[in-house]
Design an enzyme around this catalytic site. Structure first.
Site, PDB file in Angstrom:
ATOM      1  N   GLU A   1     -30.989 -11.801   9.540  1.00 21.77           N
ATOM      2  CA  GLU A   1     -30.531 -11.771  11.415  1.00 21.77           C
ATOM      3  C   GLU A   1     -29.903 -12.015  12.063  1.00 21.77           C
ATOM      4  O   GLU A   1     -30.278 -12.479  13.147  1.00 21.77           O
ATOM      5  CB  GLU A   1     -30.582 -10.342  11.772  1.00 21.77           C
ATOM      6  CG  GLU A   1     -30.557  -9.281  11.133  1.00 21.77           C
ATOM      7  CD  GLU A   1     -31.170  -7.904  11.742  1.00 21.77           C
ATOM      8  OE1 GLU A   1     -31.573  -7.945  13.199  1.00 21.77           O
ATOM      9  OE2 GLU A   1     -30.011  -6.664  10.618  1.00 21.77           O
TER      10      GLU A   1
ATOM     11  N   TYR B   1     -25.980   3.254  13.657  1.00 18.51           N
ATOM     12  CA  TYR B   1     -25.555   2.257  15.680  1.00 18.51           C
ATOM     13  C   TYR B   1     -23.784   2.304  15.023  1.00 18.51           C
ATOM     14  O   TYR B   1     -23.000   1.181  15.395  1.00 18.51           O
ATOM     15  CB  TYR B   1     -26.287   0.684  15.100  1.00 18.51           C
ATOM     16  CG  TYR B   1     -27.353   1.209  14.834  1.00 18.51           C
ATOM     17  CD1 TYR B   1     -27.964   1.438  15.803  1.00 18.51           C
ATOM     18  CD2 TYR B   1     -28.630  -0.031  14.021  1.00 18.51           C
ATOM     19  CE1 TYR B   1     -29.405   1.211  16.030  1.00 18.51           C
ATOM     20  CE2 TYR B   1     -29.737   0.187  13.870  1.00 18.51           C
ATOM     21  CZ  TYR B   1     -30.582   0.536  14.921  1.00 18.51           C
ATOM     22  OH  TYR B   1     -32.240   0.270  14.763  1.00 18.51           O
TER      23      TYR B   1
END
Length: 679
Positions: free
Chosen positions: A418, A472
């Site tokens: 990430e 999410y």
């Protein structure tokens, strides 16, 4: 001092009994350390601890955002026996987080920067023989802008949280000084079903002032049977720390390491002799296998397609933080194998050698990675473009590969998680890491875990994405759309899902199925279950996805999180933080991944009901499932492609409702039952 000498005599006797005639001694020195924080300037504030130890087991796991990140001092006296004079002595640390300075008798002997690799220092000329010698280790888990990782959605526990060893060898030995590796690298040059070509690179060390001639002996054993043996005469240069010697050999019709089906390993034994006397001996596993990843068809092990049913795992748990002992690694492995896991991403850093050993022995295909971690959805950066940071990352990459080179379970080296290209752009640095990984190990592919588009997705051999469609934001259906579009746009990419998951509290139960807010204090278990059902259906239908890794196998500590049923916990695990409760989604995967017959009623813990009519979900891999409610047969059903039976529109009675299911698999009969109470 008398008690200390007695303790070491007992340990030494045990070491001799295990090692036989070998001259190497490996003594565990975990007991009886004193610990104090550096701000506690008075020595009387020290308290006794045993290793493994972390000072954050309470504050970080209580959700205290500013848990203690600073310097802790560990001290211990060791009696150095007079008969050890003439041997070489090393201190080997399996892991301390994250910057460690080591002192012997008040003098610094070295520093190690990085919290997840082993490190070693020779102390032969630093000690006083026949006397007590003091060891001081100052460990700092404070934020360092030149030490990976800079950020992360997990706790940065401080302490000497893995074992510490006192290692003794002769002046001439198999070197332990190459990044604290075993000193032996078993390079699988080419492996097929018919033949395996291997090169054993052996590092030798000579502390004397003269060249030393010796004999290297290599044995490949299959249990008690030796299947290959050779010797080589070597001359080791004087004052040499690491001198590599190669011994190449071939095994015909090798017995392959074949994942969970047959995790077979040979034992490679390297012995060093001089004048007929054994000086040193090191044993390493040799698991022979070949594998590849196809951009359209996925992962193949030993020529056969193997869908990788994976999970991610952090090296920590309730009560002890990251100071894990062997039984903790063993329990985690047992739980994963019960669910049917055959692949694992050990995130986000190198984990304990013993955990990799367990992956080898259980046949679990492993993704090991360095702690090059981006912020995810949080602030700050995972990359600072300065020479010291870049050098530290390369050192940690070398450590990981050299220390864990011989584990057959490791099939992928992971380079980042990430990262973002905004600001200091890590792309060129990732390219450097990728080149270095292939130089260190030409036999294994690289991979990474991304959560965005950009050039960083086109560097490593394989690439994977962290996706949370339906948690999410979005819905699980968007995962299918994204996967197909990405595969179509970039058919050359070897795509995996490195993370997918949803939070769940076993205390949060509801009748209705409603997608929740991830940052809220309400994480109903049934939405996690539905999330995984839908996501797994999408993944399992796409053979070009070479692997998928559930985030996470276990709930884990993240002090900054304020959600779910309490602060400080990321509750996306399929099992609770204390390993005591397996959530419903665990049993969904067990039904799909473990061929052993099973049956489970989803919603066990959803006892208090408000809806008089409900659907009842059963997870089973049996041939037939029968449902009864309050003794009344509701119906029979064969599990569908997802090993589910959904009995729709079942009426409940006021008060107690006994739910019972019977599953048949040939002659085997299995049952499950629970009680729901309609208000």
């Amino acid at each position: 001092m008398k008690n200390l000498r007695f303790t070491f005599s007992v340990l030494l006797a045990a070491a001799f009994s295990m090692q036989g005639l070998a001259q190497r001694e490996n003594i565990l020195i975990n007991q009886d350390w004193n610990f104090r924080f550096s701000h506690q300037v008075n020595h009387s504030s020290a308290r006794r601890v045993d290793l493994p130890h972390t000072w954050n087991a309470q504050d970080a796991l209580s959700g205290k955002i500013d848990y203690k990140r600073g310097i802790g001092n560990y001290t211990k006296n060791i009696f150095i026996r007079p008969e050890w004079k003439g041997k070489r002595l090393f201190l080997r640390f399996e892991g301390a987080n994250s910057v460690s300075n080591v002192f012997v008798n008040g003098k610094q002997i070295g520093e190690h920067r990085g919290g997840y690799g082993a490190f070693i220092f020779e102390i032969t000329d630093k000690v006083n023989y026949g006397k007590n010698n003091s060891i001081l280790v100052r460990v700092n888990n404070g934020e360092q802008l030149d030490v990976m990782p800079l950020v992360g959605d997990f706790n940065f526990y401080g302490g000497i949280y893995r074992d510490v060893h006192l290692l003794l060898t002769e002046d001439i030995c198999i070197s332990p000084l190459d990044y604290a590796s075993p000193g032996i690298y078993l390079m699988q040059k080419q492996v097929t079903d018919k033949q395996a070509d291997i090169c054993a690179r052996i590092n030798l060390s000579n502390k004397t002032e003269q060249p030393q001639k010796a004999i290297l002996k290599l044995q490949i054993n299959e249990g008690a049977k030796t299947v290959y043996e050779s010797e080589k005469e070597v001359t080791i240069a004087p004052r040499t720390t690491v001198q590599p010697e190669n011994m190449e050999f071939t095994l015909s019709n090798p017995h392959l390491w074949n994942g969970t089906q047959d995790p077979f390993m040979y034992q490679a034994v390297v012995t060093l002799f001089k004048d007929g006397k054994e000086l040193d001996r090191v044993e390493q596993p040799l698991g022979l296998r070949y594998y590849t990843t196809d951009a359209d068809k996925g992962f193949f092990l030993n020529g056969k397609h193997l869908p990788l049913h994976g999970v991610c795992r952090h090296q920590e748990r309730a009560e002890v933080g990251n100071a894990l002992r062997p039984m903790h690694h063993e329990e985690d492995t047992r739980i994963m194998r019960e669910m049917g896991v055959n692949a694992i991403r050990l995130a986000h850093y190198p984990q304990a050698t013993y955990m990799y050993d367990l992956m080898d022995k259980n046949g679990i295909v492993t993704w090991a990675e360095i702690p090059f971690v981006g912020p995810g959805g949080y602030a700050d950066k995972g990359f600072v473009d300065q020479p010291s940071f870049r050098e530290n990352g390369k050192e940690q990459l070398k450590e990981m590969i050299r220390q864990h080179y011989n584990h057959p379970s490791i099939c992928f080296w992971g380079l980042f998680n990430e990262l973002k290209e905004y600001g200091d752009n890590p792309v060129e640095y990732i390219k450097e890491l990728n080149v270095m990984a292939h130089q260190e190990d030409p036999t294994r592919p690289t991979t990474s875990a991304s959560n965005q588009g950009g050039a960083l997705n086109f560097i490593t051999d394989n690439i994977a994405w962290n996706r949370y469609d339906g948690w999410y934001g979005a819905t699980p259906a968007t995962l299918a759309t994204w996967l197909d579009a990405t595969h179509k746009s970039h058919p050359e990419l070897k795509i995996a899902i490195s993370e997918y998951g949803a939070g769940a509290s076993i205390y949060h139960q509801q009748d209705s199925l409603v997608q929740t807010e991830p940052g809220s204090w309400w994480h109903p278990e049934n939405w996690q279950t539905e999330y995984h059902i839908q996501n797994w259906k999408i993944i399992s239908e796409r053979p070009y996805v070479w692997g998928s890794f559930v985030w996470n196998m276990f709930d884990f500590g993240a002090a900054h999180r304020t959600e779910g049923d309490r602060p400080g916990i990321n509750d996306k695990g399929l099992v609770t933080h204390d390993r005591k409760v397996k959530k419903d989604a665990f049993y969904f995967y067990k039904a799909n991944w473990n061929p052993d017959p099973m049956v489970y009623i989803a919603g066990h813990r959803n006892v208090k009901r408000v809806k008089p009519v409900t659907d009842i979900e059963i997870f089973s891999n049996c041939t037939e499932v029968t449902l009864k409610v309050n003794g009344k047969p509701i119906g029979k059903m064969k599990p569908d492609a997802l090993n589910m039976c959904v009995f729709k529109g079942v009426e409940l009675s006021r008060g107690d409702n006994d739910i019972e299911v019977v599953a048949r698999d040939g002659k085997k009969v299995l049952t499950d039952a629970c009680c729901w109470v309609l208000q």
